[in-house]
Design a protein around this motif. Structure first.
Motif, PDB file in Angstrom:
ATOM      1  N   SER A  82      42.155 -39.263  41.598  1.00  0.00           N
ATOM      2  CA  SER A  82      41.055 -39.977  40.975  1.00  0.00           C
ATOM      3  C   SER A  82      39.780 -39.695  41.762  1.00  0.00           C
ATOM      4  O   SER A  82      39.815 -39.626  42.997  1.00  0.00           O
ATOM      5  N   ASP A  84      37.657 -41.727  42.346  1.00  0.00           N
ATOM      6  CA  ASP A  84      37.353 -42.955  43.079  1.00  0.00           C
ATOM      7  C   ASP A  84      38.142 -43.077  44.377  1.00  0.00           C
ATOM      8  O   ASP A  84      37.923 -44.011  45.146  1.00  0.00           O
ATOM      9  N   THR A  85      39.076 -42.161  44.611  1.00  0.00           N
ATOM     10  CA  THR A  85      39.913 -42.209  45.811  1.00  0.00           C
ATOM     11  C   THR A  85      39.832 -40.883  46.551  1.00  0.00           C
ATOM     12  O   THR A  85      39.974 -39.818  45.946  1.00  0.00           O
ATOM     13  N   GLN A 136      34.140 -46.720  48.229  1.00  0.00           N
ATOM     14  CA  GLN A 136      35.240 -45.982  47.619  1.00  0.00           C
ATOM     15  C   GLN A 136      36.517 -46.139  48.427  1.00  0.00           C
ATOM     16  O   GLN A 136      36.493 -46.326  49.638  1.00  0.00           O
ATOM     17  N   GLU A 137      37.645 -46.017  47.739  1.00  0.00           N
ATOM     18  CA  GLU A 137      38.937 -46.060  48.424  1.00  0.00           C
ATOM     19  C   GLU A 137      39.116 -44.756  49.198  1.00  0.00           C
ATOM     20  O   GLU A 137      38.936 -43.668  48.654  1.00  0.00           O
TER      21      GLU A 137
END
Length: 184
Positions: A82, A84-85, A136-137
Motif C-alpha cells: 500500500s 500508505d505503508t 504514515q505507517e
C-alpha cells in the motif's frame, strides 16, 4: 518553626513563659502576611515553555518501544503493498545483497537519522522513493530485530507516530518462507 523559637527562648533565661507565645504568634502572622507555604509563585513564560517541552519529551519516551508486528500480520502487508505503508529494511547494502522482503525499501540504520532530516526532494534523489510522511505507517526490519528496534526509536524521535517493528526480521522471514517452500 516552633522548635527553633522554643530553643531560642529556652536559651534566654530572662524571658518569661508569657512572652514565648507572643513571639510564636508574631512569626506566624509575619509568615502569613508575606507568603503562605501553600501559595506557589507564578511561573514565567520561559519556565512554562520549558515545562511543556519536557512534558512533550516525556510523552515521547513514555511508550518508547514501537508496537511489534508478528510474522502473520507482516506477511499480509508484504503481499498487499500500500502507498500508505512503508516497509523499511535497515540493514547495510552488503547484507541486502542476500535478499529483501517483498515490497521493502532500504535505508541503512547508519544513515536513517540523517535521512529523516532531509527535505522531500533530497530524500527522493538519494533513495529513489518518496520520503514517508510522519503520520504514515512505517514498518522496520533488519537481520535479527535489534537494529529495527533502534530504527523505531530514531523514527519516533524524529516525529513519526505510526511505527511498527517486525522483530522477527530477515532471519524469521527466511525461516518461515523456507518452511512453506519445504511443505509444498
Amino acid at each position: 518553626m516552633f522548635r527553633g523559637t522554643f530553643i531560642r527562648t529556652a536559651k534566654t533565661a530572662t524571658r518569661s513563659f508569657a512572652v514565648r507565645p507572643a513571639i510564636v504568634s508574631l512569626k506566624a502572622v509575619r509568615l502569613n502576611s508575606t507568603q503562605t507555604p501553600s501559595a506557589k509563585p507564578q511561573k514565567t513564560p520561559e519556565e512554562l515553555a520549558r515545562k511543556a517541552a519536557l512534558e512533550k519529551q516525556d510523552n515521547l519516551q513514555r511508550d518508547w518501544d514501537a508496537k511489534v508486528i508478528p510474522y502473520e500480520e507482516f506477511l499480509v502487508k508484504t503481499q498487499n503493498p500500500s502507498p500508505d505503508t512503508y516497509i523499511i529494511d535497515v540493514r547495510e547494502p552488503d547484507e541486502v545483497i542476500q535478499g529483501m522482503i517483498p515490497s521493502a525499501v532500504n535505508i541503512p540504520l547508519t544513515v536513517l537519522a540523517n535521512a529523516l532530516h532531509m527535505d522531500r526532494k533530497q530524500f527522493a534523489e538519494k533513495f529513489g522513493f518518496e520520503k514517508p510522511r510522519t503520520s504514515q505507517e512505517v514498518v522496520f526490519y533488519c537481520r535479527s530485530g535489534k537494529r529495527s528496534t533502534s530504527a523505531s526509536d530514531v523514527a519516533k524521535r524524529n516525529g513519526y507516530t505510526n511505527i511498527l517493528n517486525y522483530k522477527g526480521s530477515w532471519l524469521e522471514w527466511t525461516a518461515k518462507e523456507n518452511e512453506k517452500a519445504a511443505s509444498k
